[in-house]
Scaffold this motif. Structure first.
Motif, PDB file in Angstrom:
ATOM      1  N   VAL A 133      10.619   7.733  13.305  1.00  0.00           N
ATOM      2  CA  VAL A 133      10.613   7.942  11.850  1.00  0.00           C
ATOM      3  C   VAL A 133       9.177   8.037  11.345  1.00  0.00           C
ATOM      4  CG1 VAL A 133      11.177   6.883   9.619  1.00  0.00           C
ATOM      5  CG2 VAL A 133      12.851   6.851  11.483  1.00  0.00           C
ATOM      6  N   ALA A 134       8.311   7.169  11.863  1.00  0.00           N
ATOM      7  CA  ALA A 134       6.903   7.180  11.456  1.00  0.00           C
ATOM      8  C   ALA A 134       6.246   8.508  11.809  1.00  0.00           C
ATOM      9  CB  ALA A 134       6.162   6.014  12.112  1.00  0.00           C
TER      10      ALA A 134
ATOM     11  N   ARG B 116      -3.504 -12.594  11.204  1.00  0.00           N
ATOM     12  CA  ARG B 116      -3.870 -11.192  11.413  1.00  0.00           C
ATOM     13  C   ARG B 116      -2.601 -10.344  11.538  1.00  0.00           C
ATOM     14  NH1 ARG B 116      -6.731  -9.450  16.996  1.00  0.00           N
ATOM     15  NH2 ARG B 116      -4.622  -9.916  17.729  1.00  0.00           N
ATOM     16  N   PRO B 117      -2.613  -9.135  10.983  1.00  0.00           N
ATOM     17  CA  PRO B 117      -1.440  -8.268  11.132  1.00  0.00           C
ATOM     18  C   PRO B 117      -1.089  -8.039  12.600  1.00  0.00           C
ATOM     19  CG  PRO B 117      -2.943  -7.356   9.487  1.00  0.00           C
ATOM     20  CD  PRO B 117      -3.662  -8.499  10.155  1.00  0.00           C
ATOM     21  N   LEU B 118       0.202  -7.966  12.882  1.00  0.00           N
ATOM     22  CA  LEU B 118       0.659  -7.620  14.228  1.00  0.00           C
ATOM     23  C   LEU B 118       0.267  -6.192  14.571  1.00  0.00           C
ATOM     24  CD1 LEU B 118       4.162  -9.207  13.812  1.00  0.00           C
ATOM     25  CD2 LEU B 118       2.520  -9.875  15.591  1.00  0.00           C
ATOM     26  N   GLY B 119       0.150  -5.387  13.537  1.00  0.00           N
ATOM     27  CA  GLY B 119      -0.250  -3.989  13.672  1.00  0.00           C
ATOM     28  C   GLY B 119      -0.317  -3.392  12.283  1.00  0.00           C
ATOM     29  N   LEU B 120      -0.790  -2.179  12.183  1.00  0.00           N
ATOM     30  CA  LEU B 120      -0.879  -1.495  10.899  1.00  0.00           C
ATOM     31  C   LEU B 120      -0.276  -0.102  11.015  1.00  0.00           C
ATOM     32  CD1 LEU B 120      -4.501  -2.361   9.672  1.00  0.00           C
ATOM     33  CD2 LEU B 120      -2.364  -3.174   8.675  1.00  0.00           C
ATOM     34  N   TRP B 121       0.527   0.251  10.033  1.00  0.00           N
ATOM     35  CA  TRP B 121       1.060   1.595   9.904  1.00  0.00           C
ATOM     36  C   TRP B 121       0.093   2.372   9.024  1.00  0.00           C
ATOM     37  CZ3 TRP B 121       5.454   2.547  12.739  1.00  0.00           C
ATOM     38  CH2 TRP B 121       6.167   1.430  13.180  1.00  0.00           C
ATOM     39  N   VAL B 122      -0.360   3.528   9.494  1.00  0.00           N
ATOM     40  CA  VAL B 122      -1.426   4.275   8.820  1.00  0.00           C
ATOM     41  C   VAL B 122      -0.973   5.698   8.547  1.00  0.00           C
ATOM     42  CG1 VAL B 122      -3.821   5.059   8.966  1.00  0.00           C
ATOM     43  CG2 VAL B 122      -3.165   2.877   9.991  1.00  0.00           C
TER      44      VAL B 122
ATOM     45  N   CYS C 238       4.787  -2.489   1.384  1.00  0.00           N
ATOM     46  CA  CYS C 238       6.062  -1.916   1.803  1.00  0.00           C
ATOM     47  C   CYS C 238       5.773  -0.885   2.883  1.00  0.00           C
ATOM     48  CB  CYS C 238       6.773  -1.267   0.614  1.00  0.00           C
ATOM     49  SG  CYS C 238       5.807   0.021  -0.209  1.00  0.00           S
ATOM     50  N   GLY C 239       6.808  -0.207   3.358  1.00  0.00           N
ATOM     51  CA  GLY C 239       6.590   0.860   4.328  1.00  0.00           C
ATOM     52  C   GLY C 239       5.746   1.964   3.732  1.00  0.00           C
TER      53      GLY C 239
ATOM     54  N   GLY D 124      10.311   2.487   5.715  1.00  0.00           N
ATOM     55  CA  GLY D 124      11.483   2.217   4.897  1.00  0.00           C
ATOM     56  C   GLY D 124      11.588   0.817   4.355  1.00  0.00           C
ATOM     57  N   ASP D 125      10.725  -0.113   4.809  1.00  0.00           N
ATOM     58  CA  ASP D 125      10.841  -1.490   4.340  1.00  0.00           C
ATOM     59  C   ASP D 125      10.383  -1.601   2.890  1.00  0.00           C
ATOM     60  OD1 ASP D 125      11.806  -3.978   4.924  1.00  0.00           O
ATOM     61  OD2 ASP D 125      10.472  -4.327   6.610  1.00  0.00           O
ATOM     62  N   HIS D 126      10.979  -2.539   2.179  1.00  0.00           N
ATOM     63  CA  HIS D 126      10.760  -2.648   0.732  1.00  0.00           C
ATOM     64  C   HIS D 126       9.817  -3.796   0.393  1.00  0.00           C
ATOM     65  CE1 HIS D 126      13.341  -6.245   0.586  1.00  0.00           C
ATOM     66  NE2 HIS D 126      14.055  -5.623   1.503  1.00  0.00           N
ATOM     67  N   PRO D 127       9.194  -3.753  -0.779  1.00  0.00           N
ATOM     68  CA  PRO D 127       8.289  -4.839  -1.177  1.00  0.00           C
ATOM     69  C   PRO D 127       9.059  -6.019  -1.776  1.00  0.00           C
ATOM     70  CG  PRO D 127       8.310  -3.169  -2.868  1.00  0.00           C
ATOM     71  CD  PRO D 127       9.209  -2.661  -1.766  1.00  0.00           C
ATOM     72  N   THR D 128       8.478  -7.206  -1.684  1.00  0.00           N
ATOM     73  CA  THR D 128       8.983  -8.408  -2.344  1.00  0.00           C
ATOM     74  C   THR D 128       7.789  -9.117  -2.967  1.00  0.00           C
ATOM     75  OG1 THR D 128       8.678  -9.823  -0.398  1.00  0.00           O
ATOM     76  CG2 THR D 128      10.805  -8.675  -0.591  1.00  0.00           C
TER      77      THR D 128
END
Length: 386
Positions: free
Chosen positions: A77-78, A104-110, A183-184, A213-217
């Protein structure tokens, strides 16, 4: 993704965990550090004994998420959305995020073409109130434009108010900006900023910790702020009430040893009360981009006027080398001309030009770009070797 592309399963494991664990979870970060990604994934998938320090209820909640995680699908999807996933071991990973320790982030979506590591070396966060005044929006946009014109990357959270004004100021100046989302990155938020965030992705970078697709909280907005603080060389707060989330960013920046700055407002304005509280502490008062650069640029190779030797040309990515080769030797050129010479888009050319500027290869002259004196020999040598 094939086995050859991820021989030890590290990437798939981290993508899996980004779907199961919440950003900034220090306990989970400690598990990864002490047991390794593979073991944490195995225990969550197989229902083995819980990892230490977690309650039964919380462990079962994680296990329920794990049952539905599809890391391979998330990567597909990414890719379809033009998004890549960075791991801490990757060349593009910004090393300053390691200051977050187990958070630390597990990873980053860029999302975007530029190299995050290079942009982060010369970046400033501009944050503040969502419900800002006209004064706050004006100051944020003006500061961001001034920083962009001086070759600095403006980082903010993509929100309404000060964040949006800062992003627009940088973009309007033809500069570089990064939006850090809660979010995503394939799902622009707030929805009213869809056009803005899409433009940032074209001219700059959109990054986040959450999978597609993940949403913010509300809690995700707060933990997102630690990434903004750690990623940048300093944080400027423009309008913030006493309980503003932007103060979380500023205080995190102070903990990480980053510069913290505030733009003063009216003494009677509740929206400036949080900024003034910062200024009564260790934050530095700033009123324009030159004052920000005077502070954050006080670090050797990160100073506004870079005069030292440039990095070797061979370290550049092929796309950046093509942009460098397309620059005329003795005059300045606009980004569209450089893009044509490098056979790429103007947005891509602008992104690469800012990378090259952070390395000392090029300098900006209004709307045009020119090779620095130090770069001429490197470029000529590269052309002679073809």
């Amino acid at each position: 993704m094939s086995r050859n592309e991820d021989p030890d399963g590290e990437v798939l494991g981290r993508v899996f965990l980004s779907r199961v664990l919440e950003p900034g979870d220090e306990l989970a970060g400690r598990w990864v550090r002490e047991f390794g990604v593979g073991e944490v994934v195995r225990r969550l998938r197989d229902g083995a004994e819980p990892l230490p320090g977690v309650t039964f209820k919380r462990w079962e909640g994680m296990r329920a998420r794990a049952a539905h995680a599809q890391p391979g699908r998330d990567l597909e999807v990414a890719r379809d959305a033009g998004v890549r996933f960075l791991c801490p071991r990757d060349v593009e990973w910004p090393g300053q995020l390691d200051d977050l320790g187990d958070a630390r982030p597990l990873g980053l979506w860029v999302r975007g073409r530029a190299a995050l590591r290079m942009w982060a070396l010369r970046s400033v966060a501009v944050v503040g109130a969502r419900a800002c005044t006209e004064y706050g929006a004006h100051m944020a946009a003006t500061l961001a434009a001034g920083l962009a014109e001086r070759g600095w990357v403006v980082v903010s959270g993509g929100a309404y108010g000060v964040d949006g004004a800062a992003h627009r100021g940088a973009l309007g100046a033809g500069g570089a900006t990064v939006a850090v989302l809660a979010c995503g990155v394939d799902r622009p938020y707030p929805r009213g900023h869809t056009q803005l965030i899409n433009r940032i992705a074209e001219q700059g970078l959109v990054i986040g910790e959450l999978p597609p697709g993940d949403h913010p909280t509300p809690s995700r907005f707060i933990v997102r702020n630690r990434v903004i603080a750690a990623l940048t060389r300093g944080t400027v707060v423009v309008e913030a009430a006493h309980r503003s989330g932007s103060l979380v960013t500023a205080r995190a920046a102070q903990r990480f040893g980053r510069h913290t700055m505030g733009v003063p407002g009216a003494a009677t304005s509740g929206l400036s009360a949080g900024v003034h509280e910062l200024l009564r502490g260790d934050a530095v008062l700033v009123t324009n981009a030159a004052e920000v650069v005077e502070l954050v640029g006080d670090m050797g190779e990160l100073a506004p006027e870079r005069r030292g030797p440039v990095l070797p040309r061979d370290l550049l990515e092929p796309a950046a080398r093509r942009i460098l080769a397309a620059l005329p030797g003795r005059r300045a050129a606009r980004a569209d001309e450089i893009a044509r010479g490098a056979q790429t888009t103007e947005d891509d050319a602008i992104a690469r030009l800012y990378e090259l500027r952070s390395l000392g290869y090029v300098e900006r002259h209004g709307d045009s770009w020119k090779l620095t004196r130090q770069a001429l020999m490197s470029v000529r040598a590269g052309r002679g070797g073809r």
